[in-house]
Design an enzyme around this catalytic site. Structure first.
Site, mmCIF file in Angstrom:
data_model
loop_
_atom_site.group_PDB
_atom_site.id
_atom_site.type_symbol
_atom_site.label_atom_id
_atom_site.label_comp_id
_atom_site.label_asym_id
_atom_site.label_seq_id
_atom_site.Cartn_x
_atom_site.Cartn_y
_atom_site.Cartn_z
ATOM 1 N N HIS A 103 -4.040 -7.078 -6.969
ATOM 2 C CA HIS A 103 -4.136 -6.956 -5.513
ATOM 3 C C HIS A 103 -2.818 -7.408 -4.883
ATOM 4 C CE1 HIS A 103 -5.378 -7.524 -1.398
ATOM 5 N NE2 HIS A 103 -6.430 -6.787 -1.664
ATOM 6 N N GLU A 152 -3.791 0.842 -2.123
ATOM 7 C CA GLU A 152 -3.912 0.041 -0.908
ATOM 8 C C GLU A 152 -2.529 -0.181 -0.298
ATOM 9 O OE1 GLU A 152 -7.699 -2.546 -0.947
ATOM 10 O OE2 GLU A 152 -6.158 -3.627 -2.030
ATOM 11 N N GLY A 158 -6.057 -5.454 6.224
ATOM 12 C CA GLY A 158 -6.425 -6.456 7.229
ATOM 13 C C GLY A 158 -5.815 -6.226 8.598
HETATM 14 P P1 PGA Z 1 -9.183 -4.937 4.378
HETATM 15 O O1 PGA Z 1 -8.792 -5.403 2.896
HETATM 16 O O2 PGA Z 1 -10.348 -3.979 4.245
HETATM 17 O O3 PGA Z 1 -9.570 -6.203 5.090
HETATM 18 O O4 PGA Z 1 -7.998 -4.267 4.958
HETATM 19 C C1 PGA Z 1 -8.781 -4.498 1.834
HETATM 20 C C2 PGA Z 1 -8.267 -5.184 0.602
HETATM 21 O O5 PGA Z 1 -7.308 -5.965 0.691
HETATM 22 O O6 PGA Z 1 -8.814 -4.984 -0.503
#
Ligand code: PGA
Length: 229
Positions: A103, A152, A158
């Site tokens: 991540h 991502e 976020g």
């Molecule tokens: P988010 O996070 O949905 O809060 O943007 C996704 C993630 O970091 O896996």
């Protein structure tokens, strides 16, 4: 059009106390109990609590008979042994079938690189735990036999801003050119309001919501809306 199996993977990150985990499962059970078989059909739903809360989450999942998997947010690159503070794949294998690795928050805050992530992937494989291997773009290294990749974009995590479904689809198709058998998930501000747009495109096989998965109602709505394809 044949229905594709979708993964819905809720990453709780470093959030929730014991009481809040219990509350989440109680609420999720109430929301889903009348509709569970229809909405979970063709989906693998996974929740990723902190390490500390994994056994509790397994107990609550079993108590409410929820058809969801519990996963880990990370794993040690080492086997069990003299590695103070580390949680090994062997320990996890008693509780989970999936683990997130790579991540962007681990890459950035814990300085994890391709080498350590390759070791983590190997440790998981030894214990038959499926990694969900996160990448911020199509060019980031992915070990060869990874079967689930999560795309991502860092700027979408976020922030409430998402990648466009068309671009996310293109990135997913590029990743699949290199890793033909793999499933590609999209993550980055996934919400009940935008998930159907991503569910409609061809190469995205599921979602990795973070913030929205903390709220049982939003997570449940993501599961329902991900069926519109
Ligand atoms: P988010 O996070 O949905 O809060 O943007 C996704 C993630 O970091 O896996």
């Amino acid at each position: 059009m044949t229905k594709k199996k979708k993964y819905i993977a809720g990453n709780w990150k470093s959030n929730k106390t014991v009481a809040q985990v219990a509350e989440w499962f109680g609420e999720f059970h109430k929301l889903s109990k009348n509709d569970i078989s229809a909405s979970f059909q063709d989906k693998t739903v996974i929740v990723f609590p902190s390490f500390l809360h994994i056994p509790l989450a397994v107990t609550l999942r079993d108590k409410y008979k929820l058809p969801i998997e519990i996963g880990a947010q990370d794993v040690s690159p080492f086997t069990s042994g003299a590695y103070t503070g580390a949680i090994s794949a062997d320990m996890l294998s008693e509780f989970v079938k999936y683990a997130i690795i790579g991540h962007s928050e681990r890459r950035k805050n814990f300085l994890e690189n391709d080498e350590v992530l390759t070791q983590k992937e190997a440790r998981l494989k030894e214990k038959n735990i499926t990694p969900i291997y996160c990448v911020p773009d199509k060019d980031t290294f992915v070990p060869e036999d990874v079967s689930i990749v999560a795309y991502e974009p860092v700027w979408a995590i976020g922030t409430g801003k998402t990648e466009s479904p068309e671009i996310a689809d293109k990135v997913a198709s590029e990743i699949k050119k290199k890793h033909q058998e793999c499933n590609v998930l999209y993550g980055g501000s996934v919400s009940p309001d935008n998930v159907a747009d991503f569910a409609a495109v061809k190469y995205i096989d599921g979602f990795l919501p973070g913030g929205a998965s903390l709220d049982p109602r939003k997570f449940w709505e993501i599961i329902i809306h991900a069926s519109i394809y």
